[in-house]
Design a protein around this motif. Structure first.
Motif, PDB file in Angstrom:
ATOM      1  N   ILE A  23      -4.217 -44.059  -8.855  1.00  0.00           N
ATOM      2  CA  ILE A  23      -4.751 -43.350  -7.683  1.00  0.00           C
ATOM      3  C   ILE A  23      -4.368 -44.077  -6.401  1.00  0.00           C
ATOM      4  CG2 ILE A  23      -6.881 -42.732  -6.493  1.00  0.00           C
ATOM      5  CD1 ILE A  23      -8.102 -42.019  -9.132  1.00  0.00           C
ATOM      6  N   SER A  27      -2.227 -42.324  -3.816  1.00  0.00           N
ATOM      7  CA  SER A  27      -2.853 -42.112  -2.504  1.00  0.00           C
ATOM      8  C   SER A  27      -2.071 -42.801  -1.403  1.00  0.00           C
ATOM      9  CB  SER A  27      -4.295 -42.634  -2.545  1.00  0.00           C
ATOM     10  OG  SER A  27      -5.054 -41.949  -3.503  1.00  0.00           O
ATOM     11  N   SER A  28      -1.578 -44.007  -1.697  1.00  0.00           N
ATOM     12  CA  SER A  28      -0.791 -44.718  -0.684  1.00  0.00           C
ATOM     13  C   SER A  28       0.483 -43.953  -0.350  1.00  0.00           C
ATOM     14  CB  SER A  28      -0.437 -46.113  -1.187  1.00  0.00           C
ATOM     15  OG  SER A  28      -1.593 -46.868  -1.453  1.00  0.00           O
ATOM     16  N   ALA A  30       1.013 -40.717  -0.849  1.00  0.00           N
ATOM     17  CA  ALA A  30       0.653 -39.471  -0.174  1.00  0.00           C
ATOM     18  C   ALA A  30       0.202 -39.728   1.266  1.00  0.00           C
ATOM     19  CB  ALA A  30      -0.443 -38.744  -0.949  1.00  0.00           C
ATOM     20  N   SER A  31      -0.570 -40.808   1.445  1.00  0.00           N
ATOM     21  CA  SER A  31      -1.052 -41.124   2.799  1.00  0.00           C
ATOM     22  C   SER A  31       0.099 -41.467   3.730  1.00  0.00           C
ATOM     23  CB  SER A  31      -2.053 -42.281   2.734  1.00  0.00           C
ATOM     24  OG  SER A  31      -3.161 -41.934   1.948  1.00  0.00           O
ATOM     25  N   MET A 145      -8.039 -38.271   2.696  1.00  0.00           N
ATOM     26  CA  MET A 145      -7.493 -39.012   1.565  1.00  0.00           C
ATOM     27  C   MET A 145      -8.404 -40.182   1.201  1.00  0.00           C
ATOM     28  SD  MET A 145      -4.701 -37.363   0.880  1.00  0.00           S
ATOM     29  CE  MET A 145      -3.932 -38.512  -0.226  1.00  0.00           C
ATOM     30  N   LEU A 146      -8.895 -40.901   2.212  1.00  0.00           N
ATOM     31  CA  LEU A 146      -9.797 -42.016   1.952  1.00  0.00           C
ATOM     32  C   LEU A 146     -11.116 -41.542   1.354  1.00  0.00           C
ATOM     33  CD1 LEU A 146      -9.198 -44.136   5.193  1.00  0.00           C
ATOM     34  CD2 LEU A 146      -8.238 -44.499   2.906  1.00  0.00           C
ATOM     35  N   LEU A 149     -10.501 -40.547  -2.465  1.00  0.00           N
ATOM     36  CA  LEU A 149     -10.249 -41.639  -3.410  1.00  0.00           C
ATOM     37  C   LEU A 149     -11.498 -42.038  -4.202  1.00  0.00           C
ATOM     38  CD1 LEU A 149      -8.378 -43.805  -4.589  1.00  0.00           C
ATOM     39  CD2 LEU A 149      -8.911 -45.240  -2.600  1.00  0.00           C
ATOM     40  N   THR A 152     -12.676 -39.069  -6.460  1.00  0.00           N
ATOM     41  CA  THR A 152     -11.846 -38.887  -7.653  1.00  0.00           C
ATOM     42  C   THR A 152     -12.121 -39.955  -8.699  1.00  0.00           C
ATOM     43  OG1 THR A 152     -10.103 -37.917  -6.266  1.00  0.00           O
ATOM     44  CG2 THR A 152      -9.472 -38.676  -8.464  1.00  0.00           C
TER      45      THR A 152
END
Length: 437
Positions: A23, A27-28, A30-31, A145-146, A149, A152
């Protein structure tokens, strides 16, 4: 046991760490992707704002210099390129489009109108202010996004714990088997599909344990009975011996006492043999077969000679097999013991050893009464004796059980069959050249 348990890796922890890393990486990525495109879009939006302001001010031809916006930090300035109000750091011959120019410590983003436009205008904005606007706009896109995280991760941990409860439930059911004398099968309903094969394998193992438990329980009961009977008889014979009044009468009463003692010794030895064959993993080594067979025949030659039974051996002196000496000796000796015991006097017993392709075999054929076809498979169970024979009561019913246990240890198989025309019994032991195990 506790140390071994604590050193085992936790599936929950491993999956949680793996998911957390996945994740974080996703996430990194995607961010950074969202941040990059949001930042670029904010820059493009501000460039479009410069262009729109320039086009709007092009209609006002009387304005040589104009500031747009009330906020000093984010103010835009508009100049006519051919006017005397144009700063010296701006070149009046700038080409149309966007430019970046450094003026002292301040860097500007410029938009210059087309050559055909009259008057030609330049719109300037400090890059520090526009970069700050773009950065703030891009950072706002990271908040979802944060926020996603931990949500999820929390949902996954909850789902993982919920699914692993079925594993913990099965573990508790297996632990409860320790409180049962007979292990029971685990339920195969309402379990994850990934565990179905595992549970089926455990149930097959429990079924084998159940069968082994029943057999062991029966063996223990039979052994206790077989030991109790001769011991009771010995006690009575000792009492009879005490009442003997003469030496000849004492010698007469010693005969059954000695027979009972010998029977008890034989029973104890056979119980030890079957226990050893069932509990110890044997190491197989290459050994010549002919000397082993001759040694076994030598042990039982007196018993055969007493009944005038002829023993013949046919074996290739060069035949060498990979097996265990003691186990194979037990197999051959128990087969010979039965063959001599159940054969009539003045008969013949043949022992042959041959190799056929990847297998070698030992065959012992007697001229006894044979065994009823329905009992051929049962004779391998402990304390099972052949019936309908004159000597059926003299055996202990352990010989074939010992031979079977020894054969399982050596990786071989034992077959019993009646000879054609019911002229005797054939004992056949087969083993591969290089048995696994």
């Amino acid at each position: 046991m506790l140390n071994a348990k604590s050193s085992m890796p936790s599936i929950r922890k491993r999956l949680t760490v793996l998911l957390l890393i996945s994740i974080l990486l996703a996430s990194s990525f995607a961010s950074m992707t969202v941040f990059y495109f949001a930042y670029q879009e904010a820059q493009e939006f501000q460039d479009d704002t410069l262009r729109q302001i320039g086009l709007l001010n092009a209609q006002n031809t009387g304005v040589l210099h104009k500031k747009v916006g009330t906020d000093h930090e984010y103010a835009l300035e508009v100049w006519q390129l051919n006017s005397h109000a144009l700063p010296i750091w701006l070149n009046s011959k700038l080409t149309p489009g966007f430019h970046e120019i450094q003026n002292g410590e301040t860097r500007y983003r410029l938009w210059v109108s087309d050559l055909q436009a009259q008057p030609r205008l330049v719109v300037a904005q400090p890059t520090a202010e526009r970069d700050e606007l773009a950065l703030n706009s891009a950072l706002r896109t990271l908040f979802p996004m944060l926020l996603l995280l931990p949500i999820t991760l929390g949902v996954f941990i909850w789902g993982l714990n919920r699914e692993l409860r079925s594993v913990e439930k099965l573990s508790n059911q297996i632990d409860q088997q320790l409180s049962h004398q007979v292990p029971e099968a685990l339920p195969e309903l309402d379990i994850p599909q990934e565990l179905s094969h595992f549970i089926s394998a455990i149930n097959r193992l429990l079924a084998r344990l159940h069968q082994a438990f029943i057999q062991q329980k029966r063996f223990t009961a039979d052994a206790a009975h077989e030991l109790r009977t001769p011991l009771a008889a010995l006690s009575l014979q000792v009492q009879n011996l005490e009442h003997a009044k003469t030496v000849p009468e004492m010698h007469e009463r010693l005969v059954p006492l000695k027979a009972g003692v010998n029977r008890s010794i034989r029973l104890t030895e056979q119980l030890l043999d079957i226990n050893r064959m069932q509990s110890v993993a044997l190491i197989k080594r290459p050994l010549p077969l002919a000397p082993l067979l001759r040694d076994c025949i030598g042990l039982y030659f007196p018993a055969a000679d007493e009944k005038s039974i002829e023993l013949s051996l046919e074996v290739d002196e060069a035949l060498s097999v990979e097996t265990h000496l003691e186990a194979l000796s037990l197999i051959v000796c128990n087969a010979l013991d039965n063959a001599i015991k159940y054969s009539a006097s003045n008969t013949h017993i043949s022992i042959t050893a041959t190799q056929d392709g990847p297998c070698w075999e030992i065959k012992i054929e007697d001229q006894g009464p044979g065994i009823n076809e329905q009992q051929l498979q049962n004779v391998f169970e402990a304390f099972t004796r052949a019936t309908e024979t004159e000597v059926s009561g003299t055996g202990l019913g352990l010989g074939m059980a010992i031979a079977k246990s020894a054969a399982e240890q050596t990786g071989g198989k034992i077959f019993l069959m009646n000879a054609p025309s019911n002229s005797g019994l054939i004992f056949l032991y087969q083993q591969t050249i290089n048995p696994k195990g």
